[in-house]
Design an enzyme around this catalytic site. Structure first.
Site, PDB file in Angstrom:
ATOM      1  N   TYR A  64     -56.788 -24.074 -33.391  1.00  0.00           N
ATOM      2  CA  TYR A  64     -58.168 -23.759 -33.729  1.00  0.00           C
ATOM      3  C   TYR A  64     -58.788 -22.970 -32.588  1.00  0.00           C
ATOM      4  CZ  TYR A  64     -58.889 -27.657 -30.565  1.00  0.00           C
ATOM      5  OH  TYR A  64     -58.849 -28.475 -29.466  1.00  0.00           O
ATOM      6  N   THR A 104     -63.889 -28.585 -28.306  1.00  0.00           N
ATOM      7  CA  THR A 104     -63.278 -28.832 -29.615  1.00  0.00           C
ATOM      8  C   THR A 104     -64.266 -29.391 -30.615  1.00  0.00           C
ATOM      9  OG1 THR A 104     -61.133 -29.228 -28.570  1.00  0.00           O
ATOM     10  CG2 THR A 104     -61.415 -30.068 -30.799  1.00  0.00           C
ATOM     11  N   THR A 131     -62.763 -31.686 -24.259  1.00  0.00           N
ATOM     12  CA  THR A 131     -62.124 -32.876 -23.696  1.00  0.00           C
ATOM     13  C   THR A 131     -61.304 -32.609 -22.438  1.00  0.00           C
ATOM     14  OG1 THR A 131     -60.201 -32.610 -25.165  1.00  0.00           O
ATOM     15  CG2 THR A 131     -62.011 -34.015 -25.934  1.00  0.00           C
ATOM     16  N   ASP A 132     -60.919 -31.350 -22.187  1.00  0.00           N
ATOM     17  CA  ASP A 132     -60.018 -31.087 -21.065  1.00  0.00           C
ATOM     18  C   ASP A 132     -60.610 -31.487 -19.721  1.00  0.00           C
ATOM     19  OD1 ASP A 132     -58.064 -30.216 -22.743  1.00  0.00           O
ATOM     20  OD2 ASP A 132     -58.146 -28.109 -22.148  1.00  0.00           O
ATOM     21  N   GLU A 156     -48.055 -46.499   3.389  1.00  0.00           N
ATOM     22  CA  GLU A 156     -47.307 -45.247   3.275  1.00  0.00           C
ATOM     23  C   GLU A 156     -47.580 -44.322   4.457  1.00  0.00           C
ATOM     24  OE1 GLU A 156     -45.005 -44.687   1.124  1.00  0.00           O
ATOM     25  OE2 GLU A 156     -45.391 -46.269  -0.330  1.00  0.00           O
ATOM     26  N   LYS A 202     -58.472 -38.669 -19.815  1.00  0.00           N
ATOM     27  CA  LYS A 202     -57.736 -38.188 -20.983  1.00  0.00           C
ATOM     28  C   LYS A 202     -56.248 -38.409 -20.741  1.00  0.00           C
ATOM     29  CE  LYS A 202     -57.190 -34.071 -23.923  1.00  0.00           C
ATOM     30  NZ  LYS A 202     -57.599 -32.659 -24.113  1.00  0.00           N
TER      31      LYS A 202
END
Length: 378
Positions: free
Chosen positions: A76, A62, A142-143, A335, A215
């Protein structure tokens, strides 16, 4: 009438307006077009200029995106603007460092492959071995930015600053955040205070640890944060650090990108109610050397899947319990009896970061005790 003196424009304001003006014109630049990288001053020029030498490695995303309308902040095309235009659009960077750029990739970060991670890591390592390079900045979508940041944090054997940076809005948007983020990244990469602090991520004025940051939202500039908090901030061209990373990284790491040619396949299976055992079996059939169970709560495994995971481990595939919960950490032998089943817990690594660490660790060992040590120490 008295003349009113004009107030000097702050470098960050200049960067914002210059970015919009320059990158609107760059929308016609197509990925793959010939790129003109700025030349690094000759070795020793940093002493003459008093400024550090910083290399920007551009990979797309981006921060190199462009939209058809300045009012669009989420619609975009990513990976549109080449590195030379990114640099030219933020002239304030020349005040803090001698900068040059290289276009390594021009892709949206969700398209990153393990092979590209290795290629990028090797280039960063090569550059940081040069006496005339003081720091490296990687512009990135950013992903998967957090995965790349962790990978570099694990495998590049250098204490010189490495800064990964992106933006949540394209360069053509009214509210574009890329120019300021990039200026902050170059500032941090050239900062003596950043030496030895591991891979950094500069977003939204904050300096985050590449190990910790993730993120957390997909539409606002404040998307990146860490449950352990930022390391510091960049304010008006100066870095301010308030804490340092504790976990092993970079120069203190046992991993070295110079000896890594490829990464083994590691799969993630996401936890939910009424899970499907076939997802685990499909990962094994595809050749996964490890499966990260992104379990509910404390990395939980539902009772009806325990035998499936025990069988997978018994046949040689590693099982790593992580959690789909955003914060906290997975406790060993809570667990599930991890010792009994020979499973590994991911500690505070989210599933996508656990996948990266597992892949890197598997280049050296598949012993579960050693893998657990690695998850504790890194």
């Amino acid at each position: 009438m008295h003349a009113v003196p004009l107030r000097p424009a702050h470098p960050r304001r200049i960067a914002r307006f210059a970015l919009a003006a320059c990158l609107l014109g760059a929308m016609g630049a197509l990925p793959g077009a010939p790129l003109q990288a700025r030349e690094m001053p000759e070795a020793g020029s940093a002493t003459a200029t008093g400024k550090p030498n910083v290399v920007i490695l551009a990979t797309g995303g981006t921060i190199a995106g462009a939209g058809a309308d300045a009012s669009n902040s989420a619609t975009y095309q990513a990976a549109k603007v080449p590195v030379d235009k990114l640099i030219a659009a933020v002239p304030a960077m020349a005040n803090v460092a001698n900068v040059r750029g290289e276009q390594v990739f021009q892709i949206a970060s969700e398209s990153f492959t393990d092979a590209q991670l290795v290629q990028l890591g090797k280039r960063v390592s090569q550059l940081l071995k040069q006496d005339d390079v003081d720091g490296v900045v990687i512009t990135h979508g950013t992903d998967t930015l957090e995965e790349t940041a962790l990978f570099l944090n694990l495998v590049v054997k250098s204490d010189k600053p490495i800064v990964v940076v992106g933006s949540m809005r394209p360069s053509t948007a009214i509210s574009a955040d890329g120019a300021l983020n990039l200026l902050d990244a170059v500032t941090a990469a050239g900062s003596k205070e950043a030496v030895g602090k591991g891979v950094l991520v500069t977003m939204n004025d904050y300096i985050q640890s590449g190990r910790d940051v993730t993120k957390r939202t997909n539409i606002v500039p404040s998307a990146f944060s860490s449950q352990w908090g930022p390391l510091g901030m960049v304010v008006e061209g100066k870095t301010y650090f308030f804490r340092a990373p504790y976990k092993r990284h970079n120069a203190s790491s046992e991993f070295d990108i110079d000896t890594i040619e490829s990464l083994p396949l590691v799969a993630i299976v996401y936890g939910s109610g009424n899970m499907f055992p076939g997802a685990y079996k499909a990962a094994v059939d595809a050749g996964a050397k490890a499966i990260v169970n992104a379990g509910t709560g404390n990395g939980s495994v539902p009772g009806y899947l325990v035998d499936t995971l025990k069988d997978i481990r018994g046949k040689g595939t590693l099982v790593i319990r992580s959690s789909r919960v955003g914060d906290g950490f997975v406790l060993r032998n809570a667990e599930q009896p991890d010792d009994k089943y020979d499973w590994v817990v991911a500690h505070d690594f989210n599933p996508q970061k656990a996948k990266i660490l597992a892949a890197v660790a598997l280049t050296k060992t598949s012993d579960t005790k050693e893998l657990q040590r690695i998850f504790w120490e890194y």
